[in-house]
Design an enzyme around this catalytic site. Structure first.
Site, PDB file in Angstrom:
ATOM      1  N   GLY A  25       0.790  -1.229   0.000  1.00  0.00           N
ATOM      2  CA  GLY A  25       0.000   0.000   0.000  1.00  0.00           C
ATOM      3  C   GLY A  25       0.823   1.281   0.000  1.00  0.00           C
ATOM      4  N   ASN A  27       1.596   3.071  -2.579  1.00  0.00           N
ATOM      5  CA  ASN A  27       0.889   4.023  -3.447  1.00  0.00           C
ATOM      6  C   ASN A  27      -0.345   4.597  -2.744  1.00  0.00           C
ATOM      7  OD1 ASN A  27       1.918   4.444  -6.318  1.00  0.00           O
ATOM      8  ND2 ASN A  27       2.205   2.253  -6.035  1.00  0.00           N
ATOM      9  N   LYS A 104      -5.988  -8.677  -8.381  1.00  0.00           N
ATOM     10  CA  LYS A 104      -7.093  -9.436  -8.981  1.00  0.00           C
ATOM     11  C   LYS A 104      -7.687  -8.633 -10.132  1.00  0.00           C
ATOM     12  CE  LYS A 104      -6.956 -12.736  -5.951  1.00  0.00           C
ATOM     13  NZ  LYS A 104      -6.697 -14.115  -6.302  1.00  0.00           N
ATOM     14  N   ILE A 106     -10.556  -6.916 -12.195  1.00  0.00           N
ATOM     15  CA  ILE A 106     -11.856  -6.310 -11.876  1.00  0.00           C
ATOM     16  C   ILE A 106     -12.898  -6.943 -12.801  1.00  0.00           C
ATOM     17  CG2 ILE A 106     -13.190  -4.146 -11.838  1.00  0.00           C
ATOM     18  CD1 ILE A 106     -10.966  -4.205  -9.774  1.00  0.00           C
ATOM     19  N   HIS A 122       0.572   1.039 -13.380  1.00  0.00           N
ATOM     20  CA  HIS A 122       1.366  -0.107 -13.839  1.00  0.00           C
ATOM     21  C   HIS A 122       2.827   0.325 -13.869  1.00  0.00           C
ATOM     22  CE1 HIS A 122       2.115  -3.857 -15.954  1.00  0.00           C
ATOM     23  NE2 HIS A 122       2.933  -3.173 -16.734  1.00  0.00           N
TER      24      HIS A 122
HETATM   25  C1  GRF Z   1       3.216  -0.940  -7.724  1.00  0.00           C
HETATM   26  O1  GRF Z   1       4.459  -1.171  -8.309  1.00  0.00           O
HETATM   27  C2  GRF Z   1       2.169  -0.765  -8.790  1.00  0.00           C
HETATM   28  O2  GRF Z   1       2.669  -0.219  -9.961  1.00  0.00           O
HETATM   29  C3  GRF Z   1       1.719  -2.170  -9.046  1.00  0.00           C
HETATM   30  O3  GRF Z   1       1.757  -2.788  -7.778  1.00  0.00           O
HETATM   31  C4  GRF Z   1       2.704  -2.145  -6.943  1.00  0.00           C
HETATM   32  C5  GRF Z   1       1.994  -1.776  -5.678  1.00  0.00           C
HETATM   33  O4  GRF Z   1       2.865  -1.366  -4.663  1.00  0.00           O
HETATM   34  N1  GRF Z   1       0.449  -2.192  -9.709  1.00  0.00           N
HETATM   35  P1  GRF Z   1       2.270  -0.741  -3.323  1.00  0.00           P
HETATM   36  O5  GRF Z   1       1.371  -1.794  -2.682  1.00  0.00           O
HETATM   37  O6  GRF Z   1       1.524   0.495  -3.683  1.00  0.00           O
HETATM   38  O7  GRF Z   1       3.473  -0.468  -2.469  1.00  0.00           O
END
Ligand code: GRF
Length: 208
Positions: A25, A27, A104, A106, A122
């Site tokens: 988490g 991000n 997963k 959607i 991504h």
């Molecule tokens: C990120 O690298 C994002 O691009 C990908 O999954 C990862 C998530 O990382 N879709 P976090 O859980 O936000 O640390």
């Protein structure tokens, strides 16, 4: 406070966001603090995950954000799962869904209910290095194996096919000869943390 003054409250205009996560988490946390720093007219009201215990769900609970565990295996059919997900979003009046490390797919029925309302991040420069099996370290390994000189991250709308929706914003990083999948992942992740909030800001401006 009268009903009228309540309806004029700035809170009234905030877009309601759901963040879907399966992992650490980082991000999610970056978006959460980015909204405050940039004073964006949005608030995260829901964290939805296929895992009850993960960094993202722990963060949601500590920040007072509803943490909803919604694993598909709880449902008899995939249609029932899609209905439950749609209901979870509609009953909370969610405006936008941000996928942030949600591992997963959607359900198509949910995508249809929220056209251009679901975003994903991504860790590569789509349309390259996307699609089935391209997640986590596999992406960065493929970038290095292909001898790319740059990589980055992409925020895009979620459509019917994996990693194929309209691109909203991209960030770029150089791939150095000494880079490994791990060092590249760390560089890309650092840009993701700024990119997702910037992309959200762009989308919110279009819906102001
Ligand atoms: C990120 O690298 C994002 O691009 C990908 O999954 C990862 C998530 O990382 N879709 P976090 O859980 O936000 O640390």
């Amino acid at each position: 406070m009268t009903t009228d003054s309540k309806s004029r409250s700035p809170l009234h205009f905030k877009k309601r966001l759901a963040v879907f996560c399966s992992g650490g988490g980082s991000n999610f946390r970056a978006i959460y603090s980015g909204i405050t720093k940039k004073n964006l007219p949005a608030e995260i009201v829901l964290c939805l995950s296929n895992r009850s215990q993960c960094g993202a769900m722990d963060f949601a609970r500590s920040a007072g954000i509803e943490a909803l565990h919604l694993p598909e295996k709880q449902f008899a059919t995939s249609d029932a799962f899609a209905e439950a997900m749609t209901e979870a979003l509609q009953s909370r009046k969610i405006d936008f869904v941000l996928l942030a490390g949600y591992l997963k797919k959607i359900p198509a029925a949910v995508v249809r209910q929220f056209p251009k309302r679901i975003l994903n991040i991504h860790p590569a420069l789509l349309p390259k290095f996307g699609g089935d099996g391209m997640y986590g370290h596999f992406v960065h390994e493929a970038v290095i194996a292909a001898g790319e000189h740059e990589s980055g991250a992409t925020v895009h709308f979620v459509g019917a096919e994996y990693d194929k929706g309209e691109i909203v914003l991209q960030s770029r990083v150089a791939v150095e000869p000494a880079d490994t999948a791990e060092t590249l992942a760390a560089k890309v992740l650092a840009t993701e943390h700024l990119l997702y909030t910037d992309a959200l800001q762009k989308i919110l401006a279009l819906h102001a």
